[in-house]
Scaffold this motif. Structure first.
Motif, PDB file in Angstrom:
ATOM      1  N   VAL A 155      -7.451 -23.386   4.119  1.00 19.26           N
ATOM      2  CA  VAL A 155      -6.299 -23.452   3.212  1.00 19.26           C
ATOM      3  C   VAL A 155      -5.239 -22.476   3.698  1.00 19.26           C
ATOM      4  N   VAL A 156      -4.010 -22.952   3.824  1.00 19.02           N
ATOM      5  CA  VAL A 156      -2.880 -22.090   4.186  1.00 19.02           C
ATOM      6  C   VAL A 156      -2.142 -21.712   2.912  1.00 19.02           C
ATOM      7  N   VAL A 157      -1.950 -20.419   2.693  1.00 19.76           N
ATOM      8  CA  VAL A 157      -1.298 -19.946   1.471  1.00 19.76           C
ATOM      9  C   VAL A 157      -0.179 -18.971   1.825  1.00 19.76           C
ATOM     10  N   GLN A 158       0.664 -18.714   0.840  1.00 19.15           N
ATOM     11  CA  GLN A 158       1.669 -17.677   0.996  1.00 19.15           C
ATOM     12  C   GLN A 158       1.528 -16.677  -0.151  1.00 19.15           C
ATOM     13  N   VAL A 159       1.881 -15.426   0.145  1.00 19.58           N
ATOM     14  CA  VAL A 159       1.701 -14.329  -0.801  1.00 19.58           C
ATOM     15  C   VAL A 159       2.912 -14.244  -1.723  1.00 19.58           C
ATOM     16  N   LEU A 160       2.647 -14.246  -3.038  1.00 22.44           N
ATOM     17  CA  LEU A 160       3.717 -14.131  -4.029  1.00 22.44           C
ATOM     18  C   LEU A 160       3.816 -12.723  -4.610  1.00 22.44           C
ATOM     19  N   ASP A 161       2.706 -11.978  -4.571  1.00 24.93           N
ATOM     20  CA  ASP A 161       2.696 -10.625  -5.132  1.00 24.93           C
ATOM     21  C   ASP A 161       1.544  -9.862  -4.503  1.00 24.93           C
ATOM     22  N   VAL A 162       1.690  -8.547  -4.410  1.00 25.36           N
ATOM     23  CA  VAL A 162       0.624  -7.699  -3.870  1.00 25.36           C
ATOM     24  C   VAL A 162       0.639  -6.379  -4.624  1.00 25.36           C
ATOM     25  N   LEU A 163      -0.549  -5.898  -4.958  1.00 22.04           N
ATOM     26  CA  LEU A 163      -0.695  -4.649  -5.698  1.00 22.04           C
ATOM     27  C   LEU A 163      -1.790  -3.810  -5.053  1.00 22.04           C
ATOM     28  N   ASP A 164      -1.481  -2.558  -4.783  1.00 28.41           N
ATOM     29  CA  ASP A 164      -2.465  -1.619  -4.246  1.00 28.41           C
ATOM     30  C   ASP A 164      -3.291  -1.098  -5.419  1.00 28.41           C
ATOM     31  N   VAL A 165      -4.500  -1.605  -5.575  1.00 24.54           N
ATOM     32  CA  VAL A 165      -5.336  -1.196  -6.701  1.00 24.54           C
ATOM     33  C   VAL A 165      -6.161   0.041  -6.365  1.00 24.54           C
ATOM     34  N   GLY A 166      -6.061   0.513  -5.114  1.00 18.80           N
ATOM     35  CA  GLY A 166      -6.793   1.716  -4.729  1.00 18.80           C
ATOM     36  C   GLY A 166      -6.049   2.992  -5.039  1.00 18.80           C
ATOM     37  N   SER A 167      -4.771   2.880  -5.397  1.00 15.05           N
ATOM     38  CA  SER A 167      -3.956   4.040  -5.763  1.00 15.05           C
ATOM     39  C   SER A 167      -3.491   3.885  -7.202  1.00 15.05           C
ATOM     40  N   SER A 168      -3.303   5.013  -7.867  1.00 12.34           N
ATOM     41  CA  SER A 168      -2.828   4.934  -9.242  1.00 12.34           C
ATOM     42  C   SER A 168      -1.417   4.358  -9.281  1.00 12.34           C
ATOM     43  N   LYS A 169      -1.125   3.624 -10.332  1.00  7.96           N
ATOM     44  CA  LYS A 169       0.203   3.025 -10.465  1.00  7.96           C
ATOM     45  C   LYS A 169       1.272   4.104 -10.565  1.00  7.96           C
ATOM     46  N   TRP A 170       0.941   5.219 -11.221  1.00  9.94           N
ATOM     47  CA  TRP A 170       1.924   6.290 -11.358  1.00  9.94           C
ATOM     48  C   TRP A 170       2.265   6.898  -9.999  1.00  9.94           C
ATOM     49  N   SER A 171       1.261   7.078  -9.135  1.00  7.68           N
ATOM     50  CA  SER A 171       1.526   7.636  -7.809  1.00  7.68           C
ATOM     51  C   SER A 171       2.399   6.690  -6.995  1.00  7.68           C
ATOM     52  N   GLN A 172       2.250   5.380  -7.214  1.00 11.98           N
ATOM     53  CA  GLN A 172       3.083   4.413  -6.508  1.00 11.98           C
ATOM     54  C   GLN A 172       4.522   4.468  -7.007  1.00 11.98           C
ATOM     55  N   VAL A 173       4.700   4.663  -8.321  1.00 15.41           N
ATOM     56  CA  VAL A 173       6.046   4.820  -8.869  1.00 15.41           C
ATOM     57  C   VAL A 173       6.701   6.072  -8.288  1.00 15.41           C
ATOM     58  N   GLU A 174       5.952   7.158  -8.231  1.00 17.94           N
ATOM     59  CA  GLU A 174       6.489   8.400  -7.676  1.00 17.94           C
ATOM     60  C   GLU A 174       6.876   8.240  -6.212  1.00 17.94           C
ATOM     61  N   ALA A 175       6.045   7.523  -5.455  1.00 18.44           N
ATOM     62  CA  ALA A 175       6.342   7.307  -4.036  1.00 18.44           C
ATOM     63  C   ALA A 175       7.636   6.510  -3.862  1.00 18.44           C
ATOM     64  N   ILE A 176       7.830   5.489  -4.707  1.00 17.89           N
ATOM     65  CA  ILE A 176       9.059   4.699  -4.647  1.00 17.89           C
ATOM     66  C   ILE A 176      10.263   5.573  -4.968  1.00 17.89           C
ATOM     67  N   GLU A 177      10.135   6.420  -5.986  1.00 17.33           N
ATOM     68  CA  GLU A 177      11.257   7.276  -6.384  1.00 17.33           C
ATOM     69  C   GLU A 177      11.594   8.299  -5.309  1.00 17.33           C
ATOM     70  N   ARG A 178      10.583   8.800  -4.603  1.00 19.45           N
ATOM     71  CA  ARG A 178      10.866   9.736  -3.518  1.00 19.45           C
ATOM     72  C   ARG A 178      11.672   9.061  -2.423  1.00 19.45           C
ATOM     73  N   ILE A 179      11.312   7.826  -2.110  1.00 18.75           N
ATOM     74  CA  ILE A 179      12.054   7.091  -1.092  1.00 18.75           C
ATOM     75  C   ILE A 179      13.477   6.825  -1.567  1.00 18.75           C
ATOM     76  N   GLU A 180      13.638   6.463  -2.837  1.00 21.75           N
ATOM     77  CA  GLU A 180      14.972   6.208  -3.387  1.00 21.75           C
ATOM     78  C   GLU A 180      15.847   7.451  -3.327  1.00 21.75           C
ATOM     79  N   HIS A 181      15.221   8.628  -3.446  1.00 23.51           N
ATOM     80  CA  HIS A 181      15.963   9.892  -3.412  1.00 23.51           C
ATOM     81  C   HIS A 181      16.074  10.462  -2.007  1.00 23.51           C
ATOM     82  N   GLY A 182      15.545   9.736  -1.015  1.00 21.44           N
ATOM     83  CA  GLY A 182      15.629  10.213   0.355  1.00 21.44           C
ATOM     84  C   GLY A 182      14.639  11.316   0.659  1.00 21.44           C
ATOM     85  N   GLU A 183      13.481  11.282   0.028  1.00 20.87           N
ATOM     86  CA  GLU A 183      12.479  12.328   0.214  1.00 20.87           C
ATOM     87  C   GLU A 183      11.189  11.748   0.757  1.00 20.87           C
TER      88      GLU A 183
END
Length: 240
Positions: free
Chosen positions: A52-80
């Motif tokens: 079966v050939v499929v395409q990815v619609l969404d992906v979530l890293d379940v090995g890391s806390s969601k809060w740590s992922q939010v913080e990582a995104i915000e650091r990138i947004e702030h140039g850090e």
């Protein structure tokens, strides 16, 4: 012609260095679909009867806390970025920094380039949970039961452009490992196990072809932080 024909053909040639016959590929794709009830959680276990050939619609890293992922995104947004326990703020070539941070060390010149590259190459560790879709539009979940090297998302590439880059969109270099995009194509081999509607992904049953659907990927990036925050709120409410 199958709607995924051009994308799959391009991915095979660019990523796998394989040239395929167009008619054969079209026939192959049209016959490679999920069973209609693949997402049925009442079915304890089954195996996919064919490729079966499929395409990815969404992906979530379940090995890391969601809060740590939010913080990582915000650091990138702030140039850090973070090195050990130190927060590094990336500034522009003129050394200007709109929001000085006493806890951050400024990075300029070649050091800034190195910092950006280091952050960009950092992929989510996983395991990952994906939403995948076949050519008929049948959707189901997939779980990375064993680590698959090409499944993962770049923290930098999945966040808004850092403020230090102004209006210029963040574009990783060709040597950076940017992981997978939304719209990435996967080939699931016959015998792949599906447990209660979730596909169990392993290196031996999943081939990552790559690819990207620009509109889907852009929308996913724009909404990713809000999605994570919503999931956090739902977990908080469920916990009382």
């Amino acid at each position: 012609m199958h709607p995924l024909h051009n994308q799959i053909s391009s991915a095979l040639q660019n990523r796998q260095q394989l040239s395929v016959n167009g008619e054969w590929l079209n026939e192959f794709l049209n016959s490679r679909l999920f069973p209609g009830d693949v997402a049925d959680v009442k079915v304890k276990a089954r195996q996919l009867p064919g490729t079966v050939v499929v395409q990815v619609l969404d992906v979530l890293d379940v090995g890391s806390s969601k809060w740590s992922q939010v913080e990582a995104i915000e650091r990138i947004e702030h140039g850090e970025e973070v090195r050990g326990r130190e927060v590094i703020r990336t500034v522009d070539a003129n050394g200007d920094e709109e929001r000085p941070d006493p806890t951050a060390a400024a990075v300029t010149g070649s050091t800034a380039t190195e910092a950006s590259s280091t952050t960009n190459k950092k992929l989510t560790a996983g395991p990952h949970k994906l939403v995948v879709q076949d050519a008929r539009g049948t959707k189901t979940l997939a779980f990375e039961l064993e680590k698959i090297p090409k499944i993962g998302i770049s923290i930098s590439a999945s966040a808004a452009s850092p403020a230090a880059h102004g209006d210029q969109a963040f574009r990783p270099s060709s040597q950076d490992d940017i992981g997978m995009y939304i719209g990435c194509k996967l080939v699931l081999k016959p015998g792949t196990v599906v447990r209660r509607g979730m596909i169990m992904l392993k290196p031996e049953n999943c081939v990552v072809l790559g690819g990207k659907v620009e509109a889907w990927d852009a929308k996913w990036k724009q909404e990713r932080k809000q999605t994570l925050n919503t999931l956090l709120a739902d977990e908080h409410n469920a916990g009382g």
